[in-house]
Design a protein around this motif. Sequence first.
Motif, short mmCIF file in Angstrom:
data_model
loop_
_atom_site.label_atom_id
_atom_site.label_comp_id
_atom_site.label_asym_id
_atom_site.label_seq_id
_atom_site.Cartn_x
_atom_site.Cartn_y
_atom_site.Cartn_z
N UNK A 210 -27.46 13.81 41.25
CA UNK A 210 -28.30 12.68 40.89
C UNK A 210 -28.97 12.90 39.54
N UNK A 211 -29.28 14.15 39.21
CA UNK A 211 -29.80 14.46 37.87
C UNK A 211 -28.75 14.11 36.80
N UNK A 212 -27.48 14.43 37.10
CA UNK A 212 -26.41 14.08 36.17
C UNK A 212 -26.30 12.57 36.01
N UNK A 213 -26.41 11.84 37.12
CA UNK A 213 -26.31 10.38 37.07
C UNK A 213 -27.44 9.79 36.22
N UNK A 214 -28.64 10.29 36.41
CA UNK A 214 -29.77 9.79 35.64
C UNK A 214 -29.61 10.10 34.15
N UNK A 215 -29.01 11.25 33.84
CA UNK A 215 -28.76 11.62 32.45
C UNK A 215 -27.80 10.63 31.81
N UNK A 216 -26.73 10.25 32.52
CA UNK A 216 -25.78 9.25 32.01
C UNK A 216 -26.47 7.91 31.77
N UNK A 217 -27.34 7.51 32.70
CA UNK A 217 -28.00 6.21 32.57
C UNK A 217 -29.00 6.20 31.42
N UNK A 218 -29.70 7.32 31.23
CA UNK A 218 -30.64 7.41 30.10
C UNK A 218 -29.90 7.33 28.78
N UNK A 219 -28.77 8.04 28.69
CA UNK A 219 -27.96 7.99 27.46
C UNK A 219 -27.49 6.57 27.18
N UNK A 220 -27.05 5.87 28.23
CA UNK A 220 -26.58 4.50 28.06
C UNK A 220 -27.71 3.58 27.61
N UNK A 221 -28.88 3.76 28.20
CA UNK A 221 -30.03 2.95 27.83
C UNK A 221 -30.40 3.15 26.36
N UNK A 222 -30.40 4.39 25.92
CA UNK A 222 -30.70 4.68 24.51
C UNK A 222 -29.64 4.06 23.59
N UNK A 223 -28.39 4.12 24.04
CA UNK A 223 -27.31 3.54 23.24
C UNK A 223 -27.47 2.02 23.13
N UNK A 224 -27.87 1.37 24.23
CA UNK A 224 -28.07 -0.08 24.22
C UNK A 224 -29.17 -0.49 23.24
N UNK A 225 -30.18 0.35 23.12
CA UNK A 225 -31.33 0.02 22.28
C UNK A 225 -31.18 0.50 20.84
N UNK A 226 -30.07 1.17 20.56
CA UNK A 226 -29.85 1.70 19.22
C UNK A 226 -29.57 0.55 18.23
N UNK A 227 -30.15 0.68 17.03
CA UNK A 227 -29.96 -0.36 16.02
C UNK A 227 -28.52 -0.44 15.54
N UNK A 228 -27.78 0.67 15.60
CA UNK A 228 -26.41 0.68 15.11
C UNK A 228 -25.37 0.36 16.18
N UNK A 229 -25.81 -0.06 17.37
CA UNK A 229 -24.89 -0.34 18.46
C UNK A 229 -24.09 -1.63 18.20
N UNK A 230 -22.76 -1.52 18.27
CA UNK A 230 -21.90 -2.69 18.01
C UNK A 230 -21.03 -3.07 19.21
#
Length: 342
Positions: free
Chosen positions: A301-321
């Motif tokens: 579950x720690x691994x799952x949360x790590x994946x979700x946090x990375x995805x969330x940061x990617x979604x909010x990134x200014x350079x995300x296309x």
Amino acid sequence: MKLATRDADGYFARPEPDRTGLLIYGADAMRVSLKRQQVLAALLGPGADEEMRLTRMPGGELRKEAAPLIDAIKAQGFFPGARAVFVEDANDTAFASIEAALTDWRPGDAQIVVTAGALKATSKLRKLFEGHRNAYAVGLYDDPPGRAEIERMLATAGLRDVPNDAMGVLTALASEIGPGDFAQTLEKLSLYKLGDSSPVTLAEIAACAPRSTEAALDDVLNVVAEGKDGEVGPLIRRLTAQGTTAVSLCIGAARHFRLLYTMASDPGGAASGAGRVRPPLFGARRDRLVRQAQSWGAERLEMALSHLIDTDLQLRSAGQRAPAMALVERTLIRLARLAGRG
């Protein structure tokens, strides 16, 4: 007179018919409305509306003159029994009219029941009732109902056989949802148990309690947590059609897996952890989440949360296309496959 909070519930259940009036105020309009309904029902008994023993009056009508309120408290009907005038949503603009009516009140007149929103300690209307020798002022705050109040509500709904475990769940539920939602839950439970004299069960409460998230979101999170990767895509497309955004889906997934992690990391095991979370879990949903937490374990579950946090940061990134929902879908499919390898 100011009625203490600890004494208010008893008074609402057994109001004194010879009082001049009662002011109920509070920020939560639903909480005020429920208490007003309770005290008027106890004061007037059944049939008050049909027998014209209850007069309703908006507080806004009393800004200019007191005559309508004074006439209403003096009016004598054709039917015997207690009478009341209910002044709804009053504030300090109605102070002069209500003060005149309280001053003009005599034994045998209709009792004046006033509701208001949040009133400061400096409110003229609040001071009027608190300083009156034969009227009460009650402030309602956002404290959840206690056990005695819940037992009264259950009795009113005709639910008398409620075991300790069911009472514990109802008490926790009352602290997490609004008073209106809780009253509706008890009403639904009463209808659900109509003609059934058996004790109230946790499953019956779960069937009647309001759901905290939409069903479609629950569905996709459950199939991810249970490793059904083939069902993720169609469910996400349904969510997208309903207007769900990628960010809200990612946040919902993180909340779900954080809940599972809390349960799985409890020293007493996932079942013990389920008893500690808020809002409370019960019925089939509780059993399902316990199974998911046990299947995953705290480490994965720690691994799952790590994946979700990375995805969330990617979604909010200014350079995300890349398409945002596609990124979330890929992450959830990856998590579902991770669950499948468990």
